[in-house]
Every structure is written in structure tokens, then in C-alpha cells.
Design a protein around this motif. Structure first.
Motif, PDB file in Angstrom:
ATOM      1  N   MET A  29      54.817  18.431   9.289  1.00 38.82           N
ATOM      2  CA  MET A  29      54.310  17.914   8.017  1.00 38.82           C
ATOM      3  C   MET A  29      53.383  18.968   7.401  1.00 38.82           C
ATOM      4  O   MET A  29      52.477  19.450   8.068  1.00 38.82           O
ATOM      5  N   ASN A  30      53.603  19.263   6.148  1.00 38.61           N
ATOM      6  CA  ASN A  30      52.787  20.263   5.452  1.00 38.61           C
ATOM      7  C   ASN A  30      51.364  19.720   5.260  1.00 38.61           C
ATOM      8  O   ASN A  30      51.181  18.667   4.642  1.00 38.61           O
ATOM      9  N   ALA A  73      49.083  20.408   3.322  1.00 36.62           N
ATOM     10  CA  ALA A  73      48.684  20.203   1.917  1.00 36.62           C
ATOM     11  C   ALA A  73      49.051  18.797   1.441  1.00 36.62           C
ATOM     12  O   ALA A  73      48.503  18.307   0.456  1.00 36.62           O
ATOM     13  N   GLN A  87      48.759  16.106   3.358  1.00 36.69           N
ATOM     14  CA  GLN A  87      48.100  15.152   4.253  1.00 36.69           C
ATOM     15  C   GLN A  87      47.615  13.902   3.513  1.00 36.69           C
ATOM     16  O   GLN A  87      47.654  12.793   4.043  1.00 36.69           O
TER      17      GLN A  87
END
Ligand SMILES: Cc1cc2nc3c(=O)[nH]c(=O)nc-3n(C[C@H](O)[C@H](O)[C@H](O)COP(=O)(O)O)c2cc1C
Length: 180
Positions: free
Chosen positions: A1-2, A4, A6
Motif C-alpha cells: 500500500m502506498n 501517501a 494512508q
């Protein structure tokens, strides 16, 4: 999961809250975020009814069978649509606009450290008519969803429900996992 993203993955439905109040300033922040959402032809067919009164929150919870958390939440917001303002007076456009506003509101709540849960209203007739009566809504105003809001008493893990079987590239592909 990136990382950014979150703020999206950590948005979870929160159904229990501390007794701490949510300030009017924070509510205003949430409503600014909600009304920054995309809207077909910028019609903005939304209204937001902010409810703090405990008796009214309890009455909402009685009308919404899956909204029991409203009894205990410091704040509820009823998100309503004005069908006369919606593009072509189309229910579908109105619901799409309001859903975008709802998601903005939920993401903003998460970023600000608040907990929130979407409580379903539309298209359940008994919930819509119960809420319309409770809040004296005019005919053209359709209650679409409620949000229970407060400072979270519990947290939930960040996650996505990403499912590669739901992603199609260039043309439709059937997979055995596609329906699940
Ligand atoms: C249209 C809609 C209606 C929902 N109605 C309710 C509801 O009445 N009560 C509730 O507790 N959660 C409700 N939810 C929240 C979902 O249960 C929740 O989003 C789903 O289980 C995924 O969990 P998450 O939000 O933590 O990612 C609703 C969500 C949507 C989009």
C-alpha cells in the motif's frame, strides 16, 4: 500500500466513541470537505443537518436499525439531497453527488483523528419517512445517509479490500474469483 494513500486506507467505520465533544470548528472543517466533492454540473444538491441533541440522536437510532451507535455518538449528521437542485432532477445524479460528499466527509474525519460511520438511509422507505417526519423535511428534501461522529473509543487496522479479479485491462475478462 502506498504510504501517501494512508489517509484512505486508515479510514474505517468507527462505531464507538468517547464522551469528548466535537467542536463546531471541526464540524465546519468536515462540512467544507464534504462540499468540496465533485458534483454533476456543479449543482451541489446537498444539505447537512447537524444533530447534537441526545434525544434527537436516540430517535434517529430508533429509526435506523443499524444505527445504534447514534445513541452514544456526540454528533450525527444527516446528509440530505434536494431533488429539485439535482442535475435534470435525476435521483441518480443526486445520489452520486451526495455519495462523493459523504466520502469526502468520512476521509476528512479520519485525517482529523475523528471516528465516523456511514449509517444507511436511502432507499429504505421506513427510514426515509421516519427521518423526514423527525426533522420536518419538506417533500423535495430526501434523506440519503447519516453519519455517526465522535472521537474514536476503538480503532481498526488500515487496509484495502483490493481484489485483482475486479480489475479488467483493455477488455472484459471473466475469472472464477470475479463474482466473489
Ligand atoms: C451505503 C452504505 C450504508 C451503510 N450503512 C451502514 C449502517 O447502517 N450501519 C453501519 O454500522 N455501517 C454501515 N455502513 C458501513 C459499512 O458497513 C462499512 O463501510 C463496511 O463494512 C466496510 O468497512 P470499513 O468502512 O471499515 O472499511 C454503510 C456503508 C455504506 C456505503
Amino acid at each position: 500500500m502506498n504510504p501517501a494513500l494512508q489517509f484512505i486506507f486508515s479510514r474505517r467505520s468507527i462505531r464507538s466513541f468517547t464522551e469528548q465533544a466535537v467542536s463546531d470548528e471541526l464540524v465546519e472543517d468536515l462540512l467544507q470537505a464534504a462540499m468540496a466533492a465533485p458534483s454533476a454540473k456543479k449543482k451541489d444538491p446537498w444539505h447537512f443537518l447537524v444533530i447534537r441533541d441526545r434525544q434527537r440522536l436516540r430517535a434517529m437510532a430508533r429509526i435506523q436499525p443499524y444505527g445504534r451507535m447514534l445513541r452514544q455518538a456526540p454528533l450525527g449528521i444527516l446528509v440530505c439531497g434536494d431533488i429539485e437542485l439535482a442535475l435534470d432532477q435525476e435521483l441518480s445524479f443526486m445520489l452520486q453527488d451526495l455519495s462523493a460528499a459523504m466520502e469526502n466527509l468520512l476521509l476528512a474525519a479520519n485525517v482529523l483523528g475523528l471516528g465516523a460511520c456511514w449509517v444507511g438511509v436511502h432507499p429504505r422507505k421506513e427510514r426515509m419517512s421516519g427521518l423526514a417526519e423527525l426533522f420536518g423535511l419538506p417533500e423535495r428534501i430526501i434523506p440519503v445517509a447519516a453519519v455517526a461522529l465522535g472521537w474514536p473509543a476503538k480503532t481498526a487496522e488500515a487496509r484495502t479490500r483490493y481484489n485483482p479479479a475486479r480489475v479488467h485491462r483493455e477488455e472484459w475478462t471473466e475469472t472464477s474469483a470475479g463474482g466473489s
